[in-house]
Design a protein around this motif. Structure first.
Motif, mmCIF file in Angstrom:
data_model
loop_
_atom_site.group_PDB
_atom_site.id
_atom_site.type_symbol
_atom_site.label_atom_id
_atom_site.label_comp_id
_atom_site.label_asym_id
_atom_site.label_seq_id
_atom_site.Cartn_x
_atom_site.Cartn_y
_atom_site.Cartn_z
ATOM 1 N N SER A 63 48.860 35.729 38.248
ATOM 2 C CA SER A 63 48.345 34.594 37.537
ATOM 3 C C SER A 63 47.244 34.847 36.773
ATOM 4 N N VAL A 64 46.254 35.430 37.598
ATOM 5 C CA VAL A 64 44.976 35.668 37.228
ATOM 6 C C VAL A 64 44.861 36.867 35.923
ATOM 7 N N LEU A 85 44.034 37.306 50.576
ATOM 8 C CA LEU A 85 44.437 36.585 49.185
ATOM 9 C C LEU A 85 43.196 36.769 48.304
ATOM 10 N N ARG A 86 42.073 36.797 48.585
ATOM 11 C CA ARG A 86 40.877 36.976 47.739
ATOM 12 C C ARG A 86 41.011 38.610 47.132
ATOM 13 N N GLU A 87 41.884 39.478 47.463
ATOM 14 C CA GLU A 87 41.968 40.506 46.962
ATOM 15 C C GLU A 87 42.726 40.458 45.575
ATOM 16 N N GLY A 88 43.437 39.505 45.622
ATOM 17 C CA GLY A 88 44.279 39.052 44.342
ATOM 18 C C GLY A 88 43.585 38.501 43.298
ATOM 19 N N LEU A 92 38.611 33.554 43.955
ATOM 20 C CA LEU A 92 39.288 32.603 44.643
ATOM 21 C C LEU A 92 38.561 31.461 45.487
ATOM 22 N N ARG A 93 38.732 30.156 45.492
ATOM 23 C CA ARG A 93 38.070 29.314 46.196
ATOM 24 C C ARG A 93 39.032 28.542 47.171
ATOM 25 N N PHE A 94 38.531 28.255 48.207
ATOM 26 C CA PHE A 94 39.421 27.499 49.145
ATOM 27 C C PHE A 94 38.975 26.088 49.383
ATOM 28 N N ALA A 95 39.863 25.343 49.623
ATOM 29 C CA ALA A 95 39.682 23.823 49.949
ATOM 30 C C ALA A 95 40.262 23.603 51.347
ATOM 31 N N HIS A 96 39.358 23.455 52.317
ATOM 32 C CA HIS A 96 39.934 23.453 53.595
ATOM 33 C C HIS A 96 40.123 21.743 54.113
#
Length: 157
Positions: A63-64, A85-88, A92-96
């Motif tokens: 996608s990126v 996942l961030r290697e992709g 990348l941001r996370f919502a916990h």
């Protein structure tokens, strides 16, 4: 991100719709073996999750590379899973999506047709590693309604 039953799919779907981007339901990327294991009440190991996480990383990376946004619902319980996942996509941001065991158990008990049994909730909480200060993201209280959670993740312009 978050344990089973915290609302990742509901919040992720609404967020993707608001942003006008593709939504990826991480649960659909589990192998049949992983689904069978979870359905039987057996927690997944790090090894079980590796192919699943690599598949999601590929979706994010693709996608990126296409210049498209993406929202992914994924438990991402451990720092090393999030790092993978961030290697992709390094940005990348996370919502916990965080909540009490009691609230999440009640939600899991009420949902129909999902393979993840309530008996695995404690193993999910045991595996959960909080977002670290150097990890881009936000922690949200799932006691709030989905529109409020989405607004906290991506405030309207």
């Amino acid at each position: 991100m978050g344990v089973a039953g915290c609302g990742k799919s509901s919040v992720g779907t609404a967020l993707a719709e608001q942003l006008g981007v593709r939504f990826v339901e991480g649960d659909r990327y589990h192998s049949p073996e992983n689904v069978a294991k979870m359905s039987a009440g057996v927690p997944l190991t790090d090894g079980d999750r590796l192919h699943w996480l690599a598949s999601l990383q590929g979706e994010i990376r693709d996608s990126v590379q296409r210049g498209e946004g993406i929202v992914v619902a994924c438990s991402a319980l451990k720092r090393r899973y999030r790092d993978l996942l961030r290697e992709g996509a390094p940005g990348l941001r996370f919502a916990h999506l965080d909540g009490t065991r009691e609230l999440i158990a009640a939600r899991m008990d009420a949902r129909v047709g999902h393979y993840m049994p309530l008996s695995l909730l404690d193993s999910q909480f045991a595996a959960l590693e909080a977002l670290q200060p150097d990890e881009p993201g936000i922690v949200l209280d799932i006691g709030e309604e989905v529109p409020q959670l989405v607004g906290r993740i991506a405030p309207p312009a």
